[in-house]
Design a protein around this motif. Sequence first.
Motif, mmCIF file in Angstrom:
data_model
loop_
_atom_site.group_PDB
_atom_site.id
_atom_site.type_symbol
_atom_site.label_atom_id
_atom_site.label_comp_id
_atom_site.label_asym_id
_atom_site.label_seq_id
_atom_site.Cartn_x
_atom_site.Cartn_y
_atom_site.Cartn_z
ATOM 1 N N TYR A 22 0.840 -1.197 0.000
ATOM 2 C CA TYR A 22 0.000 0.000 0.000
ATOM 3 C C TYR A 22 0.872 1.243 0.000
ATOM 4 O O TYR A 22 1.998 1.217 0.488
ATOM 5 N N ASN A 23 0.312 2.349 -0.502
ATOM 6 C CA ASN A 23 1.028 3.618 -0.369
ATOM 7 C C ASN A 23 0.628 4.252 0.955
ATOM 8 O O ASN A 23 -0.175 3.684 1.707
ATOM 9 N N GLY A 24 1.174 5.415 1.257
ATOM 10 C CA GLY A 24 0.943 6.058 2.538
ATOM 11 C C GLY A 24 -0.489 6.474 2.803
ATOM 12 O O GLY A 24 -0.871 6.697 3.954
ATOM 13 N N THR A 25 -1.307 6.550 1.759
ATOM 14 C CA THR A 25 -2.712 6.911 1.952
ATOM 15 C C THR A 25 -3.623 5.689 2.029
ATOM 16 O O THR A 25 -4.846 5.828 2.079
ATOM 17 N N GLY A 26 -3.027 4.493 2.025
ATOM 18 C CA GLY A 26 -3.802 3.269 2.177
ATOM 19 C C GLY A 26 -4.302 2.639 0.906
ATOM 20 O O GLY A 26 -5.022 1.645 0.938
ATOM 21 N N ASP A 27 -3.914 3.184 -0.251
ATOM 22 C CA ASP A 27 -4.323 2.598 -1.527
ATOM 23 C C ASP A 27 -3.436 1.400 -1.848
ATOM 24 O O ASP A 27 -2.205 1.493 -1.763
ATOM 25 N N LYS A 28 -4.052 0.291 -2.234
ATOM 26 C CA LYS A 28 -3.270 -0.867 -2.650
ATOM 27 C C LYS A 28 -2.609 -0.533 -3.985
ATOM 28 O O LYS A 28 -3.275 -0.100 -4.920
ATOM 29 N N VAL A 29 -1.277 -0.717 -4.041
ATOM 30 C CA VAL A 29 -0.549 -0.406 -5.264
ATOM 31 C C VAL A 29 0.035 -1.643 -5.937
ATOM 32 O O VAL A 29 0.535 -1.560 -7.046
ATOM 33 N N GLY A 30 -0.007 -2.777 -5.272
ATOM 34 C CA GLY A 30 0.530 -3.993 -5.859
ATOM 35 C C GLY A 30 0.695 -5.059 -4.800
ATOM 36 O O GLY A 30 0.136 -4.965 -3.710
ATOM 37 N N LYS A 67 14.385 -2.014 2.616
ATOM 38 C CA LYS A 67 14.315 -1.146 3.792
ATOM 39 C C LYS A 67 13.188 -0.123 3.702
ATOM 40 O O LYS A 67 12.831 0.491 4.703
ATOM 41 N N LEU A 68 12.579 0.063 2.525
ATOM 42 C CA LEU A 68 11.487 1.014 2.375
ATOM 43 C C LEU A 68 10.114 0.400 2.648
ATOM 44 O O LEU A 68 9.120 1.107 2.708
ATOM 45 N N LEU A 69 10.078 -0.920 2.796
ATOM 46 C CA LEU A 69 8.812 -1.603 3.078
ATOM 47 C C LEU A 69 8.615 -1.681 4.591
ATOM 48 O O LEU A 69 9.474 -2.186 5.313
ATOM 49 N N ASP A 70 7.502 -1.181 5.055
ATOM 50 C CA ASP A 70 7.193 -1.199 6.488
ATOM 51 C C ASP A 70 5.908 -1.987 6.679
ATOM 52 O O ASP A 70 4.858 -1.597 6.160
ATOM 53 N N TYR A 71 5.991 -3.095 7.401
ATOM 54 C CA TYR A 71 4.799 -3.929 7.574
ATOM 55 C C TYR A 71 3.823 -3.259 8.531
ATOM 56 O O TYR A 71 4.180 -2.829 9.619
ATOM 57 N N ASP A 72 2.573 -3.160 8.097
ATOM 58 C CA ASP A 72 1.506 -2.587 8.907
ATOM 59 C C ASP A 72 0.510 -3.696 9.218
ATOM 60 O O ASP A 72 -0.215 -4.163 8.333
ATOM 61 N N GLU A 73 0.492 -4.099 10.473
ATOM 62 C CA GLU A 73 -0.363 -5.211 10.874
ATOM 63 C C GLU A 73 -1.842 -4.907 10.625
ATOM 64 O O GLU A 73 -2.597 -5.779 10.203
ATOM 65 N N VAL A 79 3.647 -1.107 3.673
ATOM 66 C CA VAL A 79 3.375 0.266 3.270
ATOM 67 C C VAL A 79 4.681 0.882 2.793
ATOM 68 O O VAL A 79 5.725 0.705 3.426
ATOM 69 N N VAL A 80 4.615 1.580 1.667
ATOM 70 C CA VAL A 80 5.780 2.296 1.147
ATOM 71 C C VAL A 80 5.490 3.795 1.218
ATOM 72 O O VAL A 80 4.343 4.208 1.055
ATOM 73 N N PRO A 81 6.516 4.605 1.446
ATOM 74 C CA PRO A 81 6.308 6.040 1.642
ATOM 75 C C PRO A 81 6.257 6.850 0.347
ATOM 76 O O PRO A 81 6.886 7.897 0.231
ATOM 77 N N PHE A 82 5.502 6.350 -0.633
ATOM 78 C CA PHE A 82 5.450 7.013 -1.929
ATOM 79 C C PHE A 82 4.015 7.148 -2.401
ATOM 80 O O PHE A 82 3.165 6.331 -2.072
ATOM 81 N N THR A 83 3.783 8.157 -3.217
ATOM 82 C CA THR A 83 2.462 8.327 -3.815
ATOM 83 C C THR A 83 2.316 7.341 -4.969
ATOM 84 O O THR A 83 3.299 6.781 -5.476
ATOM 85 N N LYS A 84 1.087 7.181 -5.393
ATOM 86 C CA LYS A 84 0.818 6.315 -6.538
ATOM 87 C C LYS A 84 1.557 6.833 -7.779
ATOM 88 O O LYS A 84 2.097 6.058 -8.560
ATOM 89 N N GLU A 85 1.607 8.157 -7.928
ATOM 90 C CA GLU A 85 2.287 8.758 -9.084
ATOM 91 C C GLU A 85 3.785 8.473 -9.051
ATOM 92 O O GLU A 85 4.388 8.168 -10.082
ATOM 93 N N GLN A 86 4.396 8.576 -7.874
ATOM 94 C CA GLN A 86 5.827 8.280 -7.763
ATOM 95 C C GLN A 86 6.102 6.826 -8.123
ATOM 96 O O GLN A 86 7.082 6.524 -8.806
#
Length: 124
Positions: A22-30, A67-73, A79-86
């Motif tokens: 997911y991205n930081g806003t909770g949208d599934k990106v892949g 290291k950019l992937l942070d597991y959110d239980e 969750v990755v710290p990027f927008t869908k556009e990025q």
Amino acid sequence: MPTKSGHTTAIRASRVIGTNVYNGTGDKVGEIEDVMLDKTADNIMFAVVGFGGFLGVGEKYHAIPWKLLDYDENAGGYVVPFTKEQLEQAPAHGITELTENDGRRVRDMSFSYYKVDAPAQNLY
């Protein structure tokens, strides 16, 4: 030793593969399709995250530094710290390109795009 979120630091790759991203806003990106390992340096090179496509057709694969992937239980995924556009503008690869040149070209492109320092390489 647990991570900052209280999880253990060890996990089997089979539990990671198929996990949503997911991205930081909770949208599934892949989702995580695979994990690329550097077997000579004892490092995880990157997570292979699939974006788009249907049943493997038209899917793009992005190498995201682990290291950019942070597991959110609560989300049940990473969750990755990027927008869908990025993420859409990030380098994308075919599945066979991920291991060309021992995966280093893809890793270097990914680490450069996401502005992450590549791990030091062990020289055996």
